[in-house]
Design an enzyme around this catalytic site. Structure first.
Site, PDB file in Angstrom:
ATOM      1  N   ARG A  55      -2.772 -12.604   2.533  1.00  0.00           N
ATOM      2  CA  ARG A  55      -2.266 -12.494   1.168  1.00  0.00           C
ATOM      3  C   ARG A  55      -2.592 -13.769   0.386  1.00  0.00           C
ATOM      4  O   ARG A  55      -2.554 -14.875   0.927  1.00  0.00           O
ATOM      5  CB  ARG A  55      -0.756 -12.313   1.250  1.00  0.00           C
ATOM      6  CG  ARG A  55      -0.028 -12.118  -0.072  1.00  0.00           C
ATOM      7  CD  ARG A  55      -0.326 -10.787  -0.669  1.00  0.00           C
ATOM      8  NE  ARG A  55       0.645 -10.405  -1.691  1.00  0.00           N
ATOM      9  CZ  ARG A  55       0.414  -9.465  -2.601  1.00  0.00           C
ATOM     10  NH1 ARG A  55      -0.751  -8.825  -2.623  1.00  0.00           N
ATOM     11  NH2 ARG A  55       1.323  -9.126  -3.476  1.00  0.00           N
ATOM     12  N   THR A  59      -5.485  -1.181  -5.487  1.00  0.00           N
ATOM     13  CA  THR A  59      -5.671  -1.762  -4.167  1.00  0.00           C
ATOM     14  C   THR A  59      -6.605  -0.805  -3.417  1.00  0.00           C
ATOM     15  O   THR A  59      -6.992   0.223  -3.949  1.00  0.00           O
ATOM     16  CB  THR A  59      -4.280  -1.901  -3.550  1.00  0.00           C
ATOM     17  OG1 THR A  59      -3.524  -2.761  -4.393  1.00  0.00           O
ATOM     18  CG2 THR A  59      -4.255  -2.423  -2.142  1.00  0.00           C
ATOM     19  N   THR A  63      -6.637  -6.047  -1.680  1.00  0.00           N
ATOM     20  CA  THR A  63      -6.437  -5.855  -3.117  1.00  0.00           C
ATOM     21  C   THR A  63      -6.838  -7.047  -3.958  1.00  0.00           C
ATOM     22  O   THR A  63      -6.869  -8.184  -3.478  1.00  0.00           O
ATOM     23  CB  THR A  63      -4.947  -5.542  -3.383  1.00  0.00           C
ATOM     24  OG1 THR A  63      -4.776  -5.154  -4.739  1.00  0.00           O
ATOM     25  CG2 THR A  63      -4.048  -6.734  -3.110  1.00  0.00           C
ATOM     26  N   ASN A 100      -5.064  -6.743  -6.875  1.00  0.00           N
ATOM     27  CA  ASN A 100      -3.923  -6.309  -7.661  1.00  0.00           C
ATOM     28  C   ASN A 100      -4.393  -5.306  -8.713  1.00  0.00           C
ATOM     29  O   ASN A 100      -4.629  -4.153  -8.383  1.00  0.00           O
ATOM     30  CB  ASN A 100      -3.142  -7.477  -8.274  1.00  0.00           C
ATOM     31  CG  ASN A 100      -1.765  -7.022  -8.738  1.00  0.00           C
ATOM     32  OD1 ASN A 100      -1.328  -5.946  -8.362  1.00  0.00           O
ATOM     33  ND2 ASN A 100      -1.099  -7.813  -9.543  1.00  0.00           N
ATOM     34  N   ASP A 149       2.415 -10.130  -9.112  1.00  0.00           N
ATOM     35  CA  ASP A 149       3.280  -9.538  -8.086  1.00  0.00           C
ATOM     36  C   ASP A 149       4.513 -10.401  -7.817  1.00  0.00           C
ATOM     37  O   ASP A 149       5.426  -9.975  -7.119  1.00  0.00           O
ATOM     38  CB  ASP A 149       2.507  -9.314  -6.775  1.00  0.00           C
ATOM     39  CG  ASP A 149       1.899  -7.916  -6.720  1.00  0.00           C
ATOM     40  OD1 ASP A 149       2.231  -7.091  -7.588  1.00  0.00           O
ATOM     41  OD2 ASP A 149       1.113  -7.645  -5.796  1.00  0.00           O
ATOM     42  N   SER A 200       4.372  -8.102  -1.664  1.00  0.00           N
ATOM     43  CA  SER A 200       3.422  -6.993  -1.720  1.00  0.00           C
ATOM     44  C   SER A 200       4.107  -5.688  -1.338  1.00  0.00           C
ATOM     45  O   SER A 200       5.175  -5.686  -0.721  1.00  0.00           O
ATOM     46  CB  SER A 200       2.277  -7.273  -0.745  1.00  0.00           C
ATOM     47  OG  SER A 200       1.438  -6.149  -0.643  1.00  0.00           O
ATOM     48  N   SER A 201       3.475  -4.590  -1.703  1.00  0.00           N
ATOM     49  CA  SER A 201       3.922  -3.267  -1.234  1.00  0.00           C
ATOM     50  C   SER A 201       2.946  -2.677  -0.213  1.00  0.00           C
ATOM     51  O   SER A 201       3.131  -1.542   0.237  1.00  0.00           O
ATOM     52  CB  SER A 201       4.016  -2.293  -2.408  1.00  0.00           C
ATOM     53  OG  SER A 201       4.981  -2.717  -3.322  1.00  0.00           O
ATOM     54  N   GLY A 249      -1.922   1.709  -4.469  1.00  0.00           N
ATOM     55  CA  GLY A 249      -0.979   2.371  -5.379  1.00  0.00           C
ATOM     56  C   GLY A 249       0.207   1.519  -5.777  1.00  0.00           C
ATOM     57  O   GLY A 249       1.234   2.071  -6.191  1.00  0.00           O
ATOM     58  N   GLY A 250       0.117   0.188  -5.636  1.00  0.00           N
ATOM     59  CA  GLY A 250       1.239  -0.661  -6.051  1.00  0.00           C
ATOM     60  C   GLY A 250       2.506  -0.241  -5.335  1.00  0.00           C
ATOM     61  O   GLY A 250       2.506   0.041  -4.137  1.00  0.00           O
TER      62      GLY A 250
HETATM   63  N1  GLY Z   1      -0.898  -5.924  -5.526  1.00  0.00           N
HETATM   64  C1  GLY Z   1      -0.336  -4.798  -4.905  1.00  0.00           C
HETATM   65  C2  GLY Z   1       0.519  -5.125  -3.740  1.00  0.00           C
HETATM   66  O1  GLY Z   1       0.293  -6.113  -3.095  1.00  0.00           O
HETATM   67  O2  GLY Z   1       1.425  -4.400  -3.432  1.00  0.00           O
END
Ligand code: GLY
Length: 564
Positions: free
Chosen positions: A101, A375, A393, A395, A417, A446-447, A467-468
């Site tokens: 990340r 992503t 990603t 983002n 984020d 993050s998701s 998909g965020g």
């Molecule tokens: N930028 C999307 C995530 O990390 O969830």
């Protein structure tokens, strides 16, 4: 018996497909293979991965090659200027998680996106140089290689160099995306990228020469090919021209981290997913545990009862996410407590089968959003049964829209984020607090939910999606489609999806996800519903009882399964 199960699966799949106009052209049974498979967002990247596997590479080798290939053929999300996560399950059953990340630069500070009145400055965390976190992808690939790689490093990077320097044909979607983002690229890049100079059409050949040469430096010098030398100089010069914060020291000190994955159980299946700083694993396991006392199969796929139950599970998990989840190196994330069975039972005690629980009445639980949708995910199983579930990603689509002049790659806008102000939603509606506040060197929440399932101690499914904030609920629903509704992999991926994230208090759904009569019934229970475009691009692999692999490549994109 097996035949019966197969017929049931096919029938349910046909049913889902027939009511799924949005994806009606997608195949109901996915690509099948005997030994190995790669499913990714782009056919050329999937082919690169399979070529590596055929050369004798393992799943991690293939994942590294696919990550680099996506940076070329799928530059809206594939990247070397962003970050991501790998969840790995080795053939011997051992598991691992890699966090590459992005991090906040050392000069970042909590109020950096607020004006003198403490109000958010529009777009500052989303576009341009200040939006970029310190990229982690190249360090991540090097770390993954050092621990698991088997083929020569250069063989893993070379396919992406060939694609960038020799060129490749644009798909209709990719041509459209380049055209659509042209004005943003011109506005935010300090040197106009070459690809803004023409209108692209399907089948046009595109070459990314500067990017190809950057990849050559990574091929020849590994980590130093990105975090030092010409690439690093180009990033720093770009930051200086555009007023960004990333320094050479930020690049030099960036490190990806091995983290033990989060594990939990759902109806006898072991679920292995990503630990914080992704909220994906924790929230996924919370949601699965929240519904497992109910017979979803008997309720039926996306009926009033099942949509309501799933929504209420999602609502509660996302309330917890916004309060408790952040970078574990900066904030104590109570993972054990959040995923504890008793806690989940208590959390669902307020579930009313006949009425929506208003989000205003659901705070984070006590124990004694949308984010970007650009992503990308890829799933890989090699011939020895090693598996990688990888989500990566920038983002937003094409990140911060800044191409690093001289090095030809796009930077992320991952700083968005973070929670830029407690309680204020980010660009996709996700709310956070102190756990996810900006601090120098901190990773933004993050998701991303790269996930692997085991059945009877054996590898069963590899799944994930972009998909965020919708990532977690998409993975959740695809798992239920297979486990509870008996769908095959492709049918489970094709099936319509919906999403609730606590705030805003509404169910967003794909047209094919919820029947119009059921929508009215849900509204009468107190739910607000909004139809939206497609949710996620799930790329997944399922191992059938006879050992064959079924790819689930999402027909919502150019996603492609290739196997042998
Ligand atoms: N930028 C999307 C995530 O990390 O969830």
């Amino acid at each position: 018996m097996k035949k019966y199960i197969f017929l049931f699966t096919l029938t349910s799949a046909l049913f889902i497909s027939s009511c799924n106009t949005q994806v009606k052209d997608g195949p109901v049974v996915g690509v099948m293979a005997d030994s190995a498979m790669v499913v990714s967002a782009h056919p050329l990247a999937s082919q690169v991965g399979v070529d590596i596997l055929k050369m004798g590479g393992n799943a991690v080798d293939a994942a590294i090659a696919v990550q680099f290939a996506l940076a070329v053929v799928y530059p809206g999300a594939g990247n070397i200027g962003g970050g991501g996560f790998f969840v790995i399950r080795n053939a011997d059953g051992t598991i691992d998680g890699l966090d590459y990340r992005e991090k906040a630069p050392a000069e970042a500070y909590e109020t950096m996106y607020l004006d003198e009145n403490g109000e958010e400055i529009e777009n500052l965390s989303r576009r341009g140089h200040l939006a970029a976190g310190v990229p982690g992808s190249v360090d991540g690939m090097v770390k993954a290689y050092e621990k698991y790689g088997s083929l020569p490093w250069k063989d893993l990077v070379q396919p992406s160099i060939d694609l960038a320097l020799n060129g490749f044909e644009l798909t209709e979607r990719e041509a459209r995306k380049l055209n659509y983002n042209r004005e943003d690229f011109e506005e935010y890049s300090t040197v106009k990228p070459f690809f803004t100079e023409k209108e692209w059409s399907t089948g046009d050949k595109i070459k990314y020469e500067e990017l190809g040469h950057t990849l050559e430096r990574i091929r020849d010098n590994g980590r130093e090919g990105f975090y030092a030398g010409k690439t690093a100089e180009d990033i720093i010069a770009e930051m200086e021209r555009g007023g960004g914060l990333i320094t050479l020291e930020d690049l030099t000190s960036y490190e990806s981290i091995w983290r033990a994955p989060i594990t939990g159980w759902y109806r006898g299946f072991k679920v292995i997913s990503m630990a914080p700083p992704s909220s994906g694993g924790v929230a996924l396991i919370q949601m699965l545990k929240s519904v497992q006392d109910y017979d979803l199969n008997e309720m039926g796929w996306n009926t009033r009862e099942s949509v309501h139950l799933i929504t209420e599970a999602e609502r509660r998990a996302y309330a917890d996410r916004s309060y408790y989840l952040g970078d574990p190196d900066f904030w104590k994330v109570p993972v054990k407590e959040l995923t504890d069975d008793t806690y989940i039972v208590e959390r669902m005690a307020t579930f009313d089968p006949f009425a929506a629980t208003p989000s205003d009445s659901v705070a984070e639980g006590k124990f004694t959003l949308y984010e970007s949708e650009e992503t990308t995910h890829f799933s890989i199983i090699d011939a020895n049964g090693n598996a990688v579930s990888a989500t990566t990603t920038l983002n937003g689509g094409f990140g911060n829209k800044v191409m690093v002049a001289g090095s030809g790659f796009i930077l992320n806008n991952e700083m968005d984020d973070f929670s830029i102000k407690p309680g204020v939603p980010n660009m996709y509606g996700a709310i956070g607090g102190e756990a996810n506040s900006i601090q120098p060197g901190k990773r933004m929440l993050s998701s991303m939910t790269p996930t692997i399932l085991e059945k009877d101690n054996e590898l069963y499914m590899v799944v994930g999606t972009p998909g965020g904030t919708t990532i977690i609920t998409s993975v959740f629903q695809v798992i239920m489609n297979v486990v509870d509704h008996g769908m095959g992999m492709q049918a489970a991926v094709n099936a319509g999806r919906f999403h609730h994230q606590w705030r805003p208090d509404a169910i967003r759904f794909e047209e094919t996800a919820i029947d119009s009569v059921i929508r009215i019934e849900l509204e009468s229970m107190g739910h607000e519903l909004y139809q939206r475009g497609s949710i996620g691009r799930v790329d997944a692999i399922l191992i059938h009882e006879d050992g064959s692999l079924e790819g689930g490549a999402d027909p919502r994109g150019d996603d492609t399964a290739v196997g042998y």
